[in-house]
Design a protein around this motif. Sequence first.
Motif, PDB file in Angstrom:
ATOM      1  N   MET A  74       1.353  40.067 -15.376  1.00  0.00           N
ATOM      2  CA  MET A  74       0.736  41.292 -14.857  1.00  0.00           C
ATOM      3  C   MET A  74      -0.046  41.976 -15.960  1.00  0.00           C
ATOM      4  O   MET A  74       0.193  41.767 -17.147  1.00  0.00           O
ATOM      5  CB  MET A  74       1.804  42.245 -14.316  1.00  0.00           C
ATOM      6  N   SER A  75      -0.950  42.831 -15.565  1.00  0.00           N
ATOM      7  CA  SER A  75      -1.756  43.550 -16.553  1.00  0.00           C
ATOM      8  C   SER A  75      -1.297  44.983 -16.612  1.00  0.00           C
ATOM      9  O   SER A  75      -1.665  45.808 -15.799  1.00  0.00           O
ATOM     10  CB  SER A  75      -3.245  43.486 -16.175  1.00  0.00           C
ATOM     11  N   ALA A  76      -0.438  45.293 -17.569  1.00  0.00           N
ATOM     12  CA  ALA A  76       0.068  46.650 -17.712  1.00  0.00           C
ATOM     13  C   ALA A  76      -0.871  47.451 -18.587  1.00  0.00           C
ATOM     14  O   ALA A  76      -1.557  46.930 -19.447  1.00  0.00           O
ATOM     15  CB  ALA A  76       1.464  46.626 -18.316  1.00  0.00           C
ATOM     16  N   VAL A  77      -0.902  48.741 -18.372  1.00  0.00           N
ATOM     17  CA  VAL A  77      -1.778  49.625 -19.116  1.00  0.00           C
ATOM     18  C   VAL A  77      -0.935  50.502 -20.023  1.00  0.00           C
ATOM     19  O   VAL A  77       0.073  51.063 -19.603  1.00  0.00           O
ATOM     20  CB  VAL A  77      -2.616  50.505 -18.155  1.00  0.00           C
ATOM     21  N   GLU A 131      -5.438  54.714  -6.312  1.00  0.00           N
ATOM     22  CA  GLU A 131      -5.635  55.636  -7.434  1.00  0.00           C
ATOM     23  C   GLU A 131      -4.754  55.309  -8.635  1.00  0.00           C
ATOM     24  O   GLU A 131      -4.890  55.926  -9.681  1.00  0.00           O
ATOM     25  CB  GLU A 131      -5.365  57.070  -6.966  1.00  0.00           C
ATOM     26  N   LEU A 132      -3.848  54.338  -8.477  1.00  0.00           N
ATOM     27  CA  LEU A 132      -2.981  53.942  -9.583  1.00  0.00           C
ATOM     28  C   LEU A 132      -3.608  52.794 -10.360  1.00  0.00           C
ATOM     29  O   LEU A 132      -4.440  52.048  -9.855  1.00  0.00           O
ATOM     30  CB  LEU A 132      -1.605  53.541  -9.055  1.00  0.00           C
ATOM     31  N   SER A 133      -3.173  52.639 -11.603  1.00  0.00           N
ATOM     32  CA  SER A 133      -3.782  51.641 -12.480  1.00  0.00           C
ATOM     33  C   SER A 133      -3.501  50.221 -12.030  1.00  0.00           C
ATOM     34  O   SER A 133      -4.333  49.325 -12.186  1.00  0.00           O
ATOM     35  CB  SER A 133      -3.283  51.834 -13.921  1.00  0.00           C
ATOM     36  N   ASP A 134      -2.324  49.969 -11.461  1.00  0.00           N
ATOM     37  CA  ASP A 134      -1.950  48.614 -11.052  1.00  0.00           C
ATOM     38  C   ASP A 134      -0.934  48.730  -9.921  1.00  0.00           C
ATOM     39  O   ASP A 134       0.262  48.913 -10.171  1.00  0.00           O
ATOM     40  CB  ASP A 134      -1.349  47.865 -12.245  1.00  0.00           C
ATOM     41  N   GLU A 179       5.444  59.833  -3.767  1.00  0.00           N
ATOM     42  CA  GLU A 179       4.135  59.722  -4.409  1.00  0.00           C
ATOM     43  C   GLU A 179       4.217  60.147  -5.875  1.00  0.00           C
ATOM     44  O   GLU A 179       3.657  59.486  -6.760  1.00  0.00           O
ATOM     45  CB  GLU A 179       3.099  60.575  -3.683  1.00  0.00           C
ATOM     46  N   ALA A 180       4.915  61.253  -6.137  1.00  0.00           N
ATOM     47  CA  ALA A 180       5.047  61.725  -7.518  1.00  0.00           C
ATOM     48  C   ALA A 180       5.749  60.683  -8.383  1.00  0.00           C
ATOM     49  O   ALA A 180       5.372  60.459  -9.538  1.00  0.00           O
ATOM     50  CB  ALA A 180       5.809  63.045  -7.551  1.00  0.00           C
ATOM     51  N   ILE A 181       6.771  60.034  -7.829  1.00  0.00           N
ATOM     52  CA  ILE A 181       7.489  58.994  -8.577  1.00  0.00           C
ATOM     53  C   ILE A 181       6.576  57.803  -8.842  1.00  0.00           C
ATOM     54  O   ILE A 181       6.520  57.273  -9.959  1.00  0.00           O
ATOM     55  CB  ILE A 181       8.744  58.565  -7.804  1.00  0.00           C
ATOM     56  N   ALA A 182       5.844  57.359  -7.817  1.00  0.00           N
ATOM     57  CA  ALA A 182       4.936  56.226  -7.991  1.00  0.00           C
ATOM     58  C   ALA A 182       3.892  56.523  -9.056  1.00  0.00           C
ATOM     59  O   ALA A 182       3.581  55.675  -9.911  1.00  0.00           O
ATOM     60  CB  ALA A 182       4.262  55.897  -6.659  1.00  0.00           C
ATOM     61  N   GLU A 208       3.469  55.411 -16.745  1.00  0.00           N
ATOM     62  CA  GLU A 208       4.305  54.839 -17.806  1.00  0.00           C
ATOM     63  C   GLU A 208       4.150  53.328 -17.910  1.00  0.00           C
ATOM     64  O   GLU A 208       4.929  52.668 -18.589  1.00  0.00           O
ATOM     65  CB  GLU A 208       5.772  55.197 -17.557  1.00  0.00           C
ATOM     66  N   GLY A 209       3.140  52.780 -17.218  1.00  0.00           N
ATOM     67  CA  GLY A 209       2.797  51.381 -17.412  1.00  0.00           C
ATOM     68  C   GLY A 209       3.277  50.416 -16.370  1.00  0.00           C
ATOM     69  O   GLY A 209       3.019  49.203 -16.477  1.00  0.00           O
ATOM     70  N   ALA A 210       3.985  50.864 -15.336  1.00  0.00           N
ATOM     71  CA  ALA A 210       4.546  49.942 -14.346  1.00  0.00           C
ATOM     72  C   ALA A 210       3.516  49.497 -13.321  1.00  0.00           C
ATOM     73  O   ALA A 210       2.605  50.253 -12.955  1.00  0.00           O
ATOM     74  CB  ALA A 210       5.719  50.604 -13.624  1.00  0.00           C
ATOM     75  N   GLY A 211       3.681  48.272 -12.843  1.00  0.00           N
ATOM     76  CA  GLY A 211       3.043  47.875 -11.607  1.00  0.00           C
ATOM     77  C   GLY A 211       3.882  48.426 -10.469  1.00  0.00           C
ATOM     78  O   GLY A 211       5.117  48.360 -10.525  1.00  0.00           O
ATOM     79  N   VAL A 212       3.243  48.978  -9.434  1.00  0.00           N
ATOM     80  CA  VAL A 212       3.987  49.715  -8.413  1.00  0.00           C
ATOM     81  C   VAL A 212       3.648  49.204  -7.009  1.00  0.00           C
ATOM     82  O   VAL A 212       2.473  49.080  -6.652  1.00  0.00           O
ATOM     83  CB  VAL A 212       3.684  51.227  -8.484  1.00  0.00           C
ATOM     84  N   VAL A 213       4.696  48.923  -6.244  1.00  0.00           N
ATOM     85  CA  VAL A 213       4.540  48.677  -4.810  1.00  0.00           C
ATOM     86  C   VAL A 213       4.696  50.012  -4.110  1.00  0.00           C
ATOM     87  O   VAL A 213       5.779  50.610  -4.105  1.00  0.00           O
ATOM     88  CB  VAL A 213       5.585  47.680  -4.281  1.00  0.00           C
ATOM     89  N   VAL A 214       3.602  50.505  -3.539  1.00  0.00           N
ATOM     90  CA  VAL A 214       3.587  51.757  -2.782  1.00  0.00           C
ATOM     91  C   VAL A 214       3.896  51.420  -1.329  1.00  0.00           C
ATOM     92  O   VAL A 214       3.428  50.404  -0.801  1.00  0.00           O
ATOM     93  CB  VAL A 214       2.220  52.453  -2.902  1.00  0.00           C
TER      94      VAL A 214
END
Length: 263
Positions: A1-4, A55-58, A25-28, A34-40
């Motif tokens: 994965m590509s973390a930021v 709107e999230l980085s990954d 939403e605030a948690i996601a 903080e660099g996580a890939g997130v399943v919304v």
Amino acid sequence: MSAVGTGRLTGKVAIVTGSSSGMGEAIARRFAAEGAGVVVNSARSARAGERVAGELSDAVYVQADLADAGAADALVSAALDRWGRLDVVVNNAGISPRLPHPHLSELTDDLWELVLGVNLIGPWRLIRAAEPHLRAHGGGAVVNITSAAGIRATENNTAIPYHLSKSGLNHLTVLMANVLGPQVRVNALAPGGIETPMWPKDSAALRASVSARTILARPGLPDEVADVCLFLATATYVTGQVLAVDGGLTVKVLRDVTARTAV
């Protein structure tokens, strides 16, 4: 994965259920920052969920209703297909129908099954589906979002099944911490009086009521819940805990009862 970046969750992948608005939403957003890939995820608000994910980085969005038996597998598969791993599960999705406690005739079997299905059985299914993947890399974490109503019964108009589902989720947290440790930590966060988009537009009365019942004399904010959720997701020597994030609501109830009975 590509973390930021080099945040506390860099290289990690998290599922956050019910994350198209409010606390989820605030948690996601906090996890992504903080660099996580997130399943919304959301059950119905697909447009809002896609907006948040975009709107999230990954991130990736998955529409799935936690009351459905296949939802857990769909969420876990989305994480594995996108990033090949899963490190954190946040069980935030929930339903809280409004119904005064004395209205027992309105507590239908369908209502019980719906509330327990989303609030308790859904999280259980997701933990079960995620277990081998949370164990795979070590340091996996589950954070269950419960409620202050699951710690101490209240007199508000949230239906009785809601209270029972959240107290059950608190107990499930402790049981799963014992079962999944030491590889996976399991904790719960119990919010109380958090001002979210679910509040009525004219919320002055509700805000005043919450303020009067909390030691900190104000409602909480979704970002404050996200702060604690991030802590529980990364605190490597904390497991099996139910942490109230309620401005002192549950403690103030106890204090007021003590004051009345001491007279």
